[in-house]
Design a protein around this motif. Sequence first.
Motif: not given
Length: 568
Positions: A55-57, A70-75
């Motif tokens: 999970x990447x923030x 936003x294309x690469x992170x969950x939040x």
Amino acid sequence: MPTDHEKPGPGSPYGAHANRDLLSRIPLDASLVMDVGAGAGGLGAAYRRRNPAARLVAIEPDAALAAEAARHYDEVHRLDIEAAPPPIQPGTLDALVMGDVLEHLRDPWAVLKRDAALLAPDGVLLACIPNVEHWSFTARLLSGQWRYDETGLFDRTHLRWFARDGMKQALEGAGLIPLEAAPRIFQPDMAEAFAKQMEPALRALGVDPADWLRRSAPLQYVWRAVRVAPKPMVVVARTLRPVGGVNDVRVLEPLAAIATRPGIVTRAGMDATLPKLDPAIPRILILQRRLLDNPEAPAYLRALRATGAVLVQEFDDDPAHWPSIAASGSLAFRGVHAVQTSTEPLAALLRELNPEVAIFPNALTALPEPANFADPARLTLFFGAINREADVAPFIPALNQALREAAGRLAIAVLHDRRTFEALDTPHKSFAPLASYADYRAAMGRCELAFLPLADTRFNRMKSDLKAVEAGGHRLCCLASPTVYEGSIRHGETGLIVRSPDELLQSLRALLADPARARGMADAAHEWVKGERLHAHQVASRIAWYRGLWDRRAELDAALLQRVPAVG
């Protein structure tokens, strides 16, 4: 803040490219990572290819950059981290990344102290910090050319400046334990030349020129710090002479993977040695495919045992291929504490010689960005292997027939195997000699299909499915023999199993008639690698196995001496 050496290309937004020195230190099997100052998300995109399950923030206040990230992170959270704490539960972060952030803050010390509490007990803080002692500072000041720049070391938005010792104090003041300050040195020749010019002045000031060069050469430092001191372990590997990527796959990449965990130190090379260590620090010495078949081998092993290390043989081929191993009493396996290999058939064979065997299937460090299937009217078949001339020979007529019928819609790319290349009767072919592993993978990535023939021999049955893993990672559709690959490729779903030249010809005809089917199987193979065959999936099990061996070293050493008294 990209350095002068990491500026985005024309049209590339800030943060579009990953800082490799930060990327290589994010724990590869992290569950939760927060990237502060993510920019356009290049770091998150690169880490996602290494660990798709994380999970990447991201924290990024700029609206346009946040939209890119936003294309690469969950939040993605748009906030000023000095005004508001990140929306993360304390004690949960596996990695807190502050790449080129702290120097832009009014009170970086307060932010560090507050956000250190977000780290899990075994979590890690990673920060890339510009070095105020860099030689170019002195050069600009002495020449009267001090000025701010748009980017780089003299970025006009820098509010704080740190030397190595000052940053260490800041981390300690936040309750963190600094583990590493890795220097990022660019233009070393210019640093050395300037230090040489400054030597008389430095000596007059009582400053050691060598020490000043050490402090002034780094443009930045990448810091790694933790809340709780990690359990240390050192893993050293003595590798083969580099040939065809074997070292990369079996040793270099797996060691780099476990070294992303704080406390794990690794080194590798043909003559790599263990550093001097406290006797209590766990240490593992891996011997990559060492045959140990000469009269000096017992003395060699005695010397290695004297280091106190656990000795592990890394072997991923049928040992019967080397008759000298059996002739020497299989010292290669009986004379070490444990063995690691790549497949269950090999493990079953090796357990007859040493009961301590672990299987680590071959895997990839990262999923490459697919670059194929650009032209649906044309498919390229990849064939690249060492010593498979006999395996491919029966299929040459079928390949030539398929190439003739395709009339340019099918091409073939051959690596290393000149005999096979010359036997192909088509102008739609290319050849490259034995390449580096990176070049081999790049060549594979430009193709849509992969041909993986293995005749049903004992030696081949002991091989791994690595080429199917590599092909799947690059989104290729494999046409493979049942030997080895039938256990990995799901026929008709993630590739095709071909049992004869006629089946190969019929399969190529079908794929040329329906390229979308090839793309579908290639996508499924890519998902298989993503879900099962990345090094991120093995970090915990490798570390646990090595630590378990160390904990049992007295028992394992007694068993070794019982098998081979000559190494005592």
